[in-house]
Write an enzyme that holds these catalytic residues in place. Structure first.
Site, PDB file in Angstrom:
ATOM      1  N   SER A 179       0.858  -1.188   0.000  1.00 30.21           N
ATOM      2  CA  SER A 179       0.000   0.000   0.000  1.00 30.21           C
ATOM      3  C   SER A 179       0.892   1.235   0.000  1.00 30.21           C
ATOM      4  CB  SER A 179      -0.950  -0.021   1.201  1.00 30.21           C
ATOM      5  OG  SER A 179      -1.915   1.014   1.091  1.00 30.21           O
ATOM      6  N   THR A 180       0.761   2.117   0.986  1.00 28.06           N
ATOM      7  CA  THR A 180       1.520   3.364   1.002  1.00 28.06           C
ATOM      8  C   THR A 180       3.021   3.106   0.911  1.00 28.06           C
ATOM      9  OG1 THR A 180      -0.187   4.292   2.433  1.00 28.06           O
ATOM     10  CG2 THR A 180       1.857   5.546   2.222  1.00 28.06           C
ATOM     11  N   HIS A 205      -2.593  -1.105  -3.381  1.00 25.75           N
ATOM     12  CA  HIS A 205      -3.744  -0.227  -3.212  1.00 25.75           C
ATOM     13  C   HIS A 205      -3.549   1.050  -4.022  1.00 25.75           C
ATOM     14  CE1 HIS A 205      -4.220  -2.206   1.016  1.00 25.75           C
ATOM     15  NE2 HIS A 205      -4.772  -2.951   0.068  1.00 25.75           N
ATOM     16  N   MET A 298      -0.224   1.153   5.324  1.00 26.29           N
ATOM     17  CA  MET A 298      -0.951   1.388   6.569  1.00 26.29           C
ATOM     18  C   MET A 298      -2.089   0.384   6.700  1.00 26.29           C
ATOM     19  SD  MET A 298      -2.760   4.863   8.004  1.00 26.29           S
ATOM     20  CE  MET A 298      -4.447   4.542   7.486  1.00 26.29           C
ATOM     21  N   ASP A 301      -4.502  -4.924   6.146  1.00 31.73           N
ATOM     22  CA  ASP A 301      -4.858  -5.738   5.001  1.00 31.73           C
ATOM     23  C   ASP A 301      -3.713  -6.697   4.656  1.00 31.73           C
ATOM     24  OD1 ASP A 301      -6.344  -6.690   2.879  1.00 31.73           O
ATOM     25  OD2 ASP A 301      -5.618  -5.156   1.476  1.00 31.73           O
TER      26      ASP A 301
END
Length: 364
Positions: A179-180, A205, A298, A301
């Site tokens: 993600s991030t 993501h 973050m 998930d």
């Protein structure tokens, strides 16, 4: 810094500035420090007060957002969430933004912007909070290098009634979730992979308008054939598949052939595509023939899905805290007991290849 995080909104649209202000202010962990109609007004505001996060439009008068981001990261680095109407071929500009050090990206339509932003309230607030918690030193390092409604996974992939051990084969599958900070972490990871690497399936993501351009960028930067996944794709050696934004991606198996299935459905672990959904499907379809990697991001998930992968016999790796822009997803997976071994980003490719070849043991 602990919340509430101060946010500076930079966008030439008054409608967008007002809508973002209302949504960001509705989250108790966020507060709007100020708004600005262009980068020059924003720069003047920054001289007086420093925000924790900036939301930044791409197309603005006097100076575009990517140029302002590049100047910001080179002089006074602050986590930035890019917010743009750019879609289609122009998403190359958003790829430039990620390479310049943007922490997150939010896409918006050209019409009914207010309605779209309101529907995307969770995504927007999560993106801003993720950026606020990002390590700005790693985002700045990335820029320098590149310049050269919550559901369970059960909603998409129900767990098996009984666990059936899948026979070990020579065909391996590498499943990666991020993600991030993941866009550049994936670049580093894939660039270290040989052209004959086992097939790699990826959930990163990001908005649906961006995943095709992101896959194309990776395709141009690596020796692998990288593409945005399509429903029914067959996994091939030397290929990497990126889950399209807003679609869950699952691994399937028919005999000795692995394939991909794309599905609509609810958000799982606050995301669509969800790493949990992918990892659970990998546990069911590939078992001990899979290698799992969870990277910077973050939230949680991927933690449950990776645990199921490990319980099915897969070898699993987590990115360590020092090299993660946000040490959230790897941390939660480690806490759940899902990670066999935690390593710095630079060491993950070799460890994964060793696990595929079974040349070296993996620690507990």
């Amino acid at each position: 810094m602990p919340p509430p995080y101060k946010v500076l909104i930079v966008d030439d649209s008054a409608v967008v500035r007002q809508a973002l202000s209302e949504i960001i202010s509705s989250d108790p962990e966020l507060t709007v420090m100020a708004t600005a109609g262009d980068p020059f007004i924003a720069a003047e505001r920054l001289r007086r007060e420093r925000p924790d996060v900036i939301t930044l439009d791409v197309e603005m008068p006097r100076m575009d957002g990517v140029t302002f981001l590049q100047k910001l990261m080179s002089q006074h680095p602050i986590p930035v969430v890019m917010c743009s109407t750019l879609v289609g071929a122009n998403t190359e500009t958003l790829a430039d933004a990620m390479a310049a050090g943007a922490a997150e990206i939010i896409c918006k339509p050209k019409h009914d912007v207010r309605g779209f932003i309101e529907e995307s309230r969770i995504r927007i607030c999560d993106a801003v909070k993720a950026a606020a918690r990002a390590k700005v030193s790693l985002l700045r390092s990335t820029a320098r290098t590149s310049a050269r409604t919550k559901s369970s996974p059960d909603a998409m992939a129900p767990p098996p009634a009984t666990r059936r051990r899948i026979l070990k084969t020579t065909q391996k599958v590498i499943a990666v979730g991020a993600s991030t900070g993941g866009t550049e972490a994936l670049r580093v990871f894939l660039q270290a992979m040989p052209a004959a690497a086992p097939p790699i399936i990826i959930v990163q993501h990001m908005p649906e308008q961006f995943t095709a351009a992101f896959a194309e960028r990776l395709n141009n930067l690596t020796s692998l054939a990288v593409k945005e996944a399509r429903d029914g794709d067959r996994l091939l050696t030397g290929h990497a598949f990126v889950a399209p934004g807003n679609r869950h991606m699952l691994l399937t198996r028919s005999g000795a052939v692995y394939g991909l299935q794309l599905r609509d459905g609810p958000l799982v672990s606050r995301h669509r595509p969800s790493v949990d959904v992918l990892f659970r499907s990998v546990a069911k379809a590939a078992g001990q023939n899979a290698i799992g990697v969870i990277m910077t991001g973050m939230g949680s998930d991927g933690a449950r899905g990776m645990l199921e992968m490990r319980e099915a016999g897969a070898v699993t790796f987590g990115q360590d805290e020092a090299t993660s822009v946000v040490y959230g997803m790897p941390k939660e997976a480690k806490k759940a007991g899902a990670v066999c071994s935690e390593l710095p980003l630079a060491r993950l490719p070799e460890a994964v290849l060793n696990a595929c070849d079974e040349r070296s043991p993996v620690g507990p």
